[in-house]
Motif scaffolding. Sequence first.
Motif, PDB file in Angstrom:
ATOM      1  N   THR A  94       0.848  -1.194   0.000  1.00 31.64           N
ATOM      2  CA  THR A  94       0.000   0.000   0.000  1.00 31.64           C
ATOM      3  C   THR A  94       0.884   1.245   0.000  1.00 31.64           C
ATOM      4  OG1 THR A  94      -1.705  -1.192   1.227  1.00 31.64           O
ATOM      5  CG2 THR A  94      -1.851   1.215   1.179  1.00 31.64           C
ATOM      6  N   VAL A  95       0.600   2.177  -0.925  1.00 31.17           N
ATOM      7  CA  VAL A  95       1.431   3.368  -1.100  1.00 31.17           C
ATOM      8  C   VAL A  95       0.759   4.562  -0.436  1.00 31.17           C
ATOM      9  CG1 VAL A  95       2.516   4.905  -2.768  1.00 31.17           C
ATOM     10  CG2 VAL A  95       2.320   2.474  -3.258  1.00 31.17           C
ATOM     11  N   THR A  96       1.545   5.269   0.362  1.00 34.70           N
ATOM     12  CA  THR A  96       1.099   6.523   0.966  1.00 34.70           C
ATOM     13  C   THR A  96       1.920   7.659   0.359  1.00 34.70           C
ATOM     14  OG1 THR A  96       0.573   5.394   3.042  1.00 34.70           O
ATOM     15  CG2 THR A  96       0.800   7.797   3.116  1.00 34.70           C
ATOM     16  N   VAL A 105      10.603  19.730  -4.751  1.00 32.56           N
ATOM     17  CA  VAL A 105      11.228  18.697  -3.927  1.00 32.56           C
ATOM     18  C   VAL A 105      12.735  18.849  -3.981  1.00 32.56           C
ATOM     19  CG1 VAL A 105       9.344  17.039  -4.205  1.00 32.56           C
ATOM     20  CG2 VAL A 105      11.216  17.065  -5.855  1.00 32.56           C
ATOM     21  N   ARG A 106      13.398  18.304  -2.970  1.00 31.41           N
ATOM     22  CA  ARG A 106      14.850  18.298  -2.902  1.00 31.41           C
ATOM     23  C   ARG A 106      15.365  16.870  -3.055  1.00 31.41           C
ATOM     24  NH1 ARG A 106      16.970  22.973  -3.737  1.00 31.41           N
ATOM     25  NH2 ARG A 106      18.848  22.310  -2.592  1.00 31.41           N
ATOM     26  N   ARG A 107      16.606  16.770  -3.453  1.00 29.49           N
ATOM     27  CA  ARG A 107      17.224  15.455  -3.617  1.00 29.49           C
ATOM     28  C   ARG A 107      17.242  14.709  -2.277  1.00 29.49           C
ATOM     29  NH1 ARG A 107      21.075  13.420  -7.324  1.00 29.49           N
ATOM     30  NH2 ARG A 107      22.311  11.704  -6.457  1.00 29.49           N
ATOM     31  N   GLY A 108      16.749  13.479  -2.268  1.00 28.36           N
ATOM     32  CA  GLY A 108      16.700  12.665  -1.058  1.00 28.36           C
ATOM     33  C   GLY A 108      15.424  12.824  -0.261  1.00 28.36           C
ATOM     34  N   GLN A 109      14.552  13.717  -0.638  1.00 30.50           N
ATOM     35  CA  GLN A 109      13.301  13.911   0.083  1.00 30.50           C
ATOM     36  C   GLN A 109      12.371  12.720  -0.149  1.00 30.50           C
ATOM     37  OE1 GLN A 109      11.384  17.657  -0.738  1.00 30.50           O
ATOM     38  NE2 GLN A 109       9.385  16.943  -0.013  1.00 30.50           N
ATOM     39  N   VAL A 110      11.662  12.286   0.923  1.00 29.53           N
ATOM     40  CA  VAL A 110      10.728  11.174   0.820  1.00 29.53           C
ATOM     41  C   VAL A 110       9.472  11.645   0.094  1.00 29.53           C
ATOM     42  CG1 VAL A 110       9.319   9.514   2.076  1.00 29.53           C
ATOM     43  CG2 VAL A 110      11.609  10.082   2.907  1.00 29.53           C
ATOM     44  N   LEU A 111       9.148  10.960  -1.014  1.00 25.73           N
ATOM     45  CA  LEU A 111       7.981  11.325  -1.810  1.00 25.73           C
ATOM     46  C   LEU A 111       6.802  10.385  -1.560  1.00 25.73           C
ATOM     47  CD1 LEU A 111       9.766  12.038  -5.215  1.00 25.73           C
ATOM     48  CD2 LEU A 111       9.396  13.577  -3.293  1.00 25.73           C
ATOM     49  N   ALA A 112       7.098   9.136  -1.243  1.00 30.36           N
ATOM     50  CA  ALA A 112       6.033   8.158  -0.994  1.00 30.36           C
ATOM     51  C   ALA A 112       6.599   7.033  -0.124  1.00 30.36           C
ATOM     52  CB  ALA A 112       5.485   7.597  -2.309  1.00 30.36           C
ATOM     53  N   ARG A 113       5.694   6.360   0.570  1.00 27.79           N
ATOM     54  CA  ARG A 113       6.075   5.210   1.410  1.00 27.79           C
ATOM     55  C   ARG A 113       5.217   4.011   1.019  1.00 27.79           C
ATOM     56  NH1 ARG A 113       6.008   9.708   4.668  1.00 27.79           N
ATOM     57  NH2 ARG A 113       7.965  10.167   5.791  1.00 27.79           N
ATOM     58  N   VAL A 114       5.881   2.867   0.910  1.00 28.57           N
ATOM     59  CA  VAL A 114       5.185   1.628   0.541  1.00 28.57           C
ATOM     60  C   VAL A 114       5.185   0.707   1.751  1.00 28.57           C
ATOM     61  CG1 VAL A 114       5.102  -0.329  -1.040  1.00 28.57           C
ATOM     62  CG2 VAL A 114       5.943   1.882  -1.851  1.00 28.57           C
ATOM     63  N   ASP A 115       4.001   0.320   2.197  1.00 32.53           N
ATOM     64  CA  ASP A 115       3.859  -0.611   3.315  1.00 32.53           C
ATOM     65  C   ASP A 115       3.767  -2.021   2.746  1.00 32.53           C
ATOM     66  OD1 ASP A 115       3.455  -1.816   5.691  1.00 32.53           O
ATOM     67  OD2 ASP A 115       1.349  -1.230   5.899  1.00 32.53           O
ATOM     68  N   LEU A 255       1.430  12.289 -11.012  1.00 26.29           N
ATOM     69  CA  LEU A 255       1.120  11.180 -10.110  1.00 26.29           C
ATOM     70  C   LEU A 255       0.354  10.125 -10.903  1.00 26.29           C
ATOM     71  CD1 LEU A 255      -0.048  13.127  -6.924  1.00 26.29           C
ATOM     72  CD2 LEU A 255       2.234  12.234  -7.431  1.00 26.29           C
ATOM     73  N   PHE A 256       0.848   8.897 -10.878  1.00 26.29           N
ATOM     74  CA  PHE A 256       0.213   7.835 -11.643  1.00 26.29           C
ATOM     75  C   PHE A 256      -0.745   6.996 -10.809  1.00 26.29           C
ATOM     76  CE2 PHE A 256       4.428   8.532 -13.622  1.00 26.29           C
ATOM     77  CZ  PHE A 256       3.995   8.961 -14.863  1.00 26.29           C
ATOM     78  N   ILE A 257      -0.773   7.194  -9.502  1.00 30.13           N
ATOM     79  CA  ILE A 257      -1.660   6.430  -8.632  1.00 30.13           C
ATOM     80  C   ILE A 257      -2.336   7.388  -7.665  1.00 30.13           C
ATOM     81  CG2 ILE A 257      -0.248   4.334  -8.766  1.00 30.13           C
ATOM     82  CD1 ILE A 257       0.739   5.098  -5.907  1.00 30.13           C
ATOM     83  N   ALA A 258      -3.372   6.904  -7.016  1.00 28.96           N
ATOM     84  CA  ALA A 258      -4.036   7.662  -5.958  1.00 28.96           C
ATOM     85  C   ALA A 258      -3.431   7.286  -4.613  1.00 28.96           C
ATOM     86  CB  ALA A 258      -5.536   7.385  -5.974  1.00 28.96           C
ATOM     87  N   ASP A 259      -3.576   8.182  -3.648  1.00 33.62           N
ATOM     88  CA  ASP A 259      -3.048   7.931  -2.310  1.00 33.62           C
ATOM     89  C   ASP A 259      -3.735   6.710  -1.693  1.00 33.62           C
ATOM     90  OD1 ASP A 259      -1.562   8.332  -0.052  1.00 33.62           O
ATOM     91  OD2 ASP A 259      -2.969   9.753   0.831  1.00 33.62           O
ATOM     92  N   ARG A 260      -2.941   5.927  -0.945  1.00 34.75           N
ATOM     93  CA  ARG A 260      -3.391   4.715  -0.263  1.00 34.75           C
ATOM     94  C   ARG A 260      -3.817   3.632  -1.254  1.00 34.75           C
ATOM     95  NH1 ARG A 260      -1.321   4.355   4.300  1.00 34.75           N
ATOM     96  NH2 ARG A 260      -2.906   2.787   4.831  1.00 34.75           N
ATOM     97  N   SER A 261      -3.200   3.614  -2.419  1.00 34.75           N
ATOM     98  CA  SER A 261      -3.499   2.574  -3.405  1.00 34.75           C
ATOM     99  C   SER A 261      -2.634   1.350  -3.153  1.00 34.75           C
ATOM    100  CB  SER A 261      -3.243   3.091  -4.827  1.00 34.75           C
ATOM    101  OG  SER A 261      -4.102   4.165  -5.144  1.00 34.75           O
ATOM    102  N   ASN A 262      -3.179   0.199  -3.458  1.00 31.25           N
ATOM    103  CA  ASN A 262      -2.436  -1.054  -3.348  1.00 31.25           C
ATOM    104  C   ASN A 262      -1.831  -1.359  -4.715  1.00 31.25           C
ATOM    105  OD1 ASN A 262      -1.388  -3.364  -2.272  1.00 31.25           O
ATOM    106  ND2 ASN A 262      -3.264  -4.554  -2.437  1.00 31.25           N
ATOM    107  N   VAL A 263      -0.521  -1.436  -4.787  1.00 36.37           N
ATOM    108  CA  VAL A 263       0.153  -1.585  -6.069  1.00 36.37           C
ATOM    109  C   VAL A 263       1.014  -2.845  -6.060  1.00 36.37           C
ATOM    110  CG1 VAL A 263       0.195   0.901  -6.456  1.00 36.37           C
ATOM    111  CG2 VAL A 263       2.144  -0.208  -5.347  1.00 36.37           C
ATOM    112  N   ALA A 264       1.364  -3.302  -7.278  1.00 28.87           N
ATOM    113  CA  ALA A 264       2.274  -4.431  -7.432  1.00 28.87           C
ATOM    114  C   ALA A 264       3.708  -3.921  -7.511  1.00 28.87           C
ATOM    115  CB  ALA A 264       1.911  -5.219  -8.688  1.00 28.87           C
ATOM    116  N   LEU A 270       5.173   7.942  -9.631  1.00 36.40           N
ATOM    117  CA  LEU A 270       5.158   9.365  -9.959  1.00 36.40           C
ATOM    118  C   LEU A 270       6.414   9.698 -10.754  1.00 36.40           C
ATOM    119  CD1 LEU A 270       7.351  10.680  -7.729  1.00 36.40           C
ATOM    120  CD2 LEU A 270       5.430  10.295  -6.216  1.00 36.40           C
ATOM    121  N   SER A 271       6.447  10.906 -11.323  1.00 37.31           N
ATOM    122  CA  SER A 271       7.627  11.386 -12.058  1.00 37.31           C
ATOM    123  C   SER A 271       8.119  12.670 -11.420  1.00 37.31           C
ATOM    124  CB  SER A 271       7.286  11.629 -13.529  1.00 37.31           C
ATOM    125  OG  SER A 271       6.302  12.637 -13.654  1.00 37.31           O
ATOM    126  N   VAL A 272       9.414  12.899 -11.535  1.00 37.74           N
ATOM    127  CA  VAL A 272      10.057  14.102 -10.992  1.00 37.74           C
ATOM    128  C   VAL A 272      10.769  14.821 -12.133  1.00 37.74           C
ATOM    129  CG1 VAL A 272      11.681  15.003  -9.301  1.00 37.74           C
ATOM    130  CG2 VAL A 272      10.367  12.953  -8.782  1.00 37.74           C
TER     131      VAL A 272
END
Length: 425
Positions: A94-96, A105-115, A255-264, A270-272
């Motif tokens: 699950t992606v947050t 954004v800055r280099r090294g900044q957390v953009l998303a978290r995958v549980d 952003l290619f997904i919605a928040d709290r989406s379950n992904v493979a 996303l793109s930067v």
Amino acid sequence: MTTGFRDTSEQDRPLPPQSRRRPLLIAAGLAALAALALLGGGRVRQMLSADSAVSAARLGIATVDVAPLTRDVAGEGRVVAAQSPTLFAPGAGTVTLAVQAGDPVRRGQVLARVDSPELANRLAQERSNADALRAELARAEVEARQQAAALQSAFDVARIDQQTAQNDLARQTQAFEAGATARMQVERAQDALAKARLALDQARDLRGLKTDSLKLDVQARQSALARQQLLVADLERQVAELQVRSPVDGQVGQLFIADRSNVARDARLLSVIDLSALEVQMQVAESFARELQPGMPGEITGNGQRWAGQVSSVSPEVVNGEVAARLRFAGAQPGQLRQNQRLSVRVLLDRRDKVLGVARGSFVDEGGGGYAYVVRGGYAEKVAVKLGARSLERVEVLSGLSAGDRVVISGSDNFKGAERALVAD
């Protein structure tokens, strides 16, 4: 009865008197033709000798001369990021999202978290296996030290036994020489010394072989632990990558997904966009693309300014008859540029100072550029020519024309392929 003949009075009609003006008109016409022949006989002969006549107002005429020839490609380009990485999910879960589209954004900044519970469980299991292998290695090292001590003790005992047998032999020999003992005692002492020496050699060899075996066993367990530690380190890296970080300083693109989406695993997240390194991409016709090379100079125009550029890359793929080429700014990157902004682009392909040529016109494409109409003495004569390099404004003449020739560069279709045509003023 008197027979009479009817006359022809009813059939006859009076004829009108013949006009005397018609001969006068004919004579006047002949006189006018004679005067025209005397005054403009040359022009009439021209009209009679030409295949057709075309008004000069319907033609575009240029003079062949020697001048610089600049070959370039011009078109419209759009601003693109030289680096626009797309970030993917390092594992299933699950992606947050921690950012939104357009956020800086800055280099090294957390953009998303995958549980990813599966990955976390694997890491815990492999850590447990690593602890077990570490305990086995410690046990093997202890056992190796114990066996090494036992082997050393056996070797020391064998060495002492040898020394004892040697001393006993010396005493028995001395007693035999003094006549205090029998020769049999000396021989027994010699046999005991030989056995002690054999036992010492065996203890020494056994100690060496067993020590090597213990070392190999310890090394095998060390290798197993090292492999397990590598596996744990890799899993720890994968778990750390579950926090997706920005690889560059820039801006969140899409952003290619919605928040709290379950992904493979490996799903696009996303793109930067790296706004610190922008390039201009233009589409070039396939005919020019083969001449484009990285490093060619160019010019970029927009926002009322002009910047020097340089071709950075040329796509190897042709799409709809066009090839994508990118230009980077030769100097410092200008400010106030935006992604997908439209700019004018021009790339210099070739420049020569002294080239025999003429202004480019429709005649270049008519007939495959194999002929041209040259205006000489009021005539347009069809001449075979050979053309060379072509630019947007000029075309090189290889043969068939000379400097000073006046060439019909547009409107020659009015001649309808005639070999010779009159150009009327």
